[in-house]
Design a protein around this motif. Structure first.
Motif, PDB file in Angstrom:
ATOM      1  N   PRO A 171      55.172  -8.317  47.058  1.00 11.44           N
ATOM      2  CA  PRO A 171      53.789  -7.935  46.776  1.00 11.44           C
ATOM      3  C   PRO A 171      53.645  -6.411  46.749  1.00 11.44           C
ATOM      4  N   GLN A 172      52.818  -5.936  45.856  1.00 10.98           N
ATOM      5  CA  GLN A 172      52.635  -4.502  45.706  1.00 10.98           C
ATOM      6  C   GLN A 172      51.803  -3.949  46.850  1.00 10.98           C
ATOM      7  N   ARG A 173      52.240  -2.822  47.377  1.00  9.13           N
ATOM      8  CA  ARG A 173      51.543  -2.189  48.485  1.00  9.13           C
ATOM      9  C   ARG A 173      50.290  -1.494  47.961  1.00  9.13           C
ATOM     10  N   ALA A 174      49.193  -1.657  48.686  1.00  8.66           N
ATOM     11  CA  ALA A 174      47.943  -1.007  48.298  1.00  8.66           C
ATOM     12  C   ALA A 174      48.123   0.504  48.344  1.00  8.66           C
ATOM     13  N   ARG A 175      47.501   1.182  47.379  1.00  3.39           N
ATOM     14  CA  ARG A 175      47.656   2.619  47.261  1.00  3.39           C
ATOM     15  C   ARG A 175      46.345   3.333  47.550  1.00  3.39           C
ATOM     16  N   CYS A 176      46.487   4.572  48.004  1.00  2.75           N
ATOM     17  CA  CYS A 176      45.321   5.407  48.261  1.00  2.75           C
ATOM     18  C   CYS A 176      45.705   6.862  48.000  1.00  2.75           C
ATOM     19  N   THR A 177      44.794   7.577  47.368  1.00  2.00           N
ATOM     20  CA  THR A 177      44.965   9.008  47.131  1.00  2.00           C
ATOM     21  C   THR A 177      43.948   9.769  47.960  1.00  2.00           C
ATOM     22  N   VAL A 178      44.422  10.720  48.733  1.00  2.00           N
ATOM     23  CA  VAL A 178      43.553  11.597  49.521  1.00  2.00           C
ATOM     24  C   VAL A 178      43.502  12.929  48.788  1.00  2.00           C
ATOM     25  N   LEU A 179      42.308  13.277  48.298  1.00  2.00           N
ATOM     26  CA  LEU A 179      42.111  14.498  47.523  1.00  2.00           C
ATOM     27  C   LEU A 179      41.464  15.560  48.416  1.00  2.00           C
ATOM     28  N   LEU A 180      42.090  16.721  48.471  1.00  2.00           N
ATOM     29  CA  LEU A 180      41.586  17.840  49.269  1.00  2.00           C
ATOM     30  C   LEU A 180      41.221  18.990  48.347  1.00  2.00           C
ATOM     31  N   ASP A 181      39.968  19.378  48.390  1.00  2.00           N
ATOM     32  CA  ASP A 181      39.474  20.508  47.605  1.00  2.00           C
ATOM     33  C   ASP A 181      39.761  21.792  48.371  1.00  2.00           C
ATOM     34  N   THR A 182      40.602  22.656  47.808  1.00  2.00           N
ATOM     35  CA  THR A 182      40.996  23.896  48.495  1.00  2.00           C
ATOM     36  C   THR A 182      40.491  25.138  47.775  1.00  2.00           C
ATOM     37  N   ARG A 183      39.592  25.005  46.835  1.00  2.00           N
ATOM     38  CA  ARG A 183      39.116  26.167  46.072  1.00  2.00           C
ATOM     39  C   ARG A 183      38.466  27.198  47.003  1.00  2.00           C
TER      40      ARG A 183
END
Length: 454
Positions: free
Chosen positions: A251-263
């Motif tokens: 089974p495919q592992r659930a994915r998550c992207t953590v986006l950090l705004d560094t501007r």
């Protein structure tokens, strides 16, 4: 001397290998006085013809020279090592540095003074005085370091100052090796909200994954040495003309992207209580929590770059790549403001990705960047945004009306968007986001899942 690793001997600094001439420069006031008195007595004895005075003069002159010679030979027969415990600590936590001195010569040493060079942010420079170390003996000392600011801090080089028993000479030896202490952002324990779409072995995620890829599904592959012959798939073997075995689809592992705004232009102020540091700590807490929940997690910044070597497409799993998870925390330890003006690069990366949970930490958003952030959410995935108005972090005032407009813009695009005010705990916002998403899903007549939260 590796952080947290075994002790290792450090070699002498090349600048210290100046020979006996440099060693003579280590004579103390007492040693220089003895040498001058001895030379003067020898000259007077020669002029006056006093042999007894000559013997006294030679004794006074030779004693400092003997001390210099012995001390010069001894300083390169003393080994030093340093060990960090641990080598990676959260901001505000303490680490202990262990120093060990080994006398590898056949002669005892005199008085030793140790001094380790540490950055000012870690505390005062530690100094230790060690009494006589016997031949083949060992001495161990330790000190603590602590930093409220994340980063990578060098420790060393270690300096050793040796004195002879008569106080005639004082020599300094520097060791070239140094260690690095990594101070990662503070992480906050997040509430254990029930997750859907997790990997195998994590509650409902297993059932949903198996509904798409059951235990009976098979994919034949070429036989490898050591495979169980009972797994041979004869129909595929006859078709391909080589021995094939069954391979159960995982089974495919659930994915998550953590986006950090560094501007840089998205944040105002600096220091451990600034809005930017809250965003960095929030991203670290989310990464840690989601990895513990079985997600494959990717750390992405507004520059469009993810952590190098974090696995396929930048995703790291706590079970499959512990080093990659540590690499993401090391990246957050040294992350700084970017000079970019927009989120277009991160948008391009997310536009080419598949479904999955998106957790974003935004600074100040103008109308254009808010519209771009709204388009980052995938139709088949869910997204939650923690948005800051850095001006309120400086003044401590109420949330500006412009921030309410940006939150409304994100929510209309399907985001679960929350405003972050000074002193707010991420754990409270995390739970509030789950409640809001559940309420929105119930009002829409769905099952209340939030791409991972339910």
């Amino acid at each position: 001397m590796t952080p947290g690793g075994p002790a290792a001997s450090a070699g002498p600094d090349s600048k210290e290998a100046g020979g006996m001439r440099a060693a003579l420069g280590g004579l103390t006031t007492r040693g220089r006085s003895f040498l001058a008195a001895g030379v003067a007595a020898a000259v007077c004895a020669y002029v006056l013809g006093q042999s007894d005075l000559l013997r006294v003069g030679l004794l006074l002159a030779v004693l400092p020279l003997i001390c210099v010679t012995v001390l010069y030979r001894t300083r390169y027969r003393v080994a030093a090592s340093r060990r960090l415990s641990p080598g990676r600590v959260p901001a505000g936590s303490e680490a202990r540095v262990h120093l060990r001195m080994d006398n590898v010569s056949r002669m005892p040493t005199g008085l030793l003074m140790l001094q380790d060079h540490v950055p000012y942010v870690l505390g005062p420079r530690p100094r230790f005085v060690l009494d006589r170390v016997e031949a083949g003996g060992r001495r161990e000392v330790s000190y603590r370091v602590r930093s409220d600011l994340r980063g990578r801090y060098p420790l060393g080089p270690l300096q050793l100052r040796l004195n002879d028993p008569f106080g005639m000479c004082e020599l300094t030896r520097s060791f070239s090796a140094f260690d690095t202490l990594t101070v990662i952002p503070r992480t906050e324990s997040l509430p254990a909200v029930r997750l859907a779409g997790e990997a195998s072995g994590y509650g409902d995620g297993r059932q949903r994954s198996l509904a798409l890829a059951g235990d009976d599904d098979i994919i034949p592959r070429a036989y490898r040495y050591g495979d169980d012959l009972r797994r041979v798939h004869w129909r595929s073997t006859a078709r391909y003309g080589e021995l094939m075995v069954r391979r159960e689809e995982q089974p495919q592992r659930a994915r998550c992207t953590v986006l950090l705004d560094t501007r840089r232009l998205a944040y105002q102020g600096a220091g451990p209580d600034s809005a930017f540091e809250w965003a960095v700590s929030g991203a670290a807490s989310a990464l840690t929590h989601l990895l513990e929940r079985g997600f494959a997690v990717r750390l992405l910044t507004d520059t469009g770059s993810s952590v190098p070597g974090a696995g396929a497409e930048g995703f790291a799993s706590s079970q499959e790549s512990v080093e990659s998870a540590g690499l993401m925390m090391d990246t957050l330890a040294v992350v700084d403001h970017s000079d970019g003006a927009g989120l277009s690069r991160a948008h391009d990366v997310l536009r080419g990705g598949g479904e999955g949970l998106l957790v974003a930490f935004f600074g100040d958003l103008d109308e254009e960047q808010a519209a771009l952030a709204a388009r980052m959410r995938q139709r088949s995935g869910s997204a939650v945004a923690f948005v800051m108005d850095s001006g309120t972090w400086l003044t401590g005032g109420a949330v500006a009306g412009a921030l309410d407009d940006r939150l409304r813009q994100l929510r209309e695009a399907g985001w679960t968007a929350l405003a972050v005010t000074p002193g707010t705990r991420l754990a409270d916002l995390w739970q509030q986001a789950a409640r809001e998403r559940t309420g929105e899903s119930s009002a829409a007549g769905t099952n209340g899942s939030w791409g991972g939260w339910s």
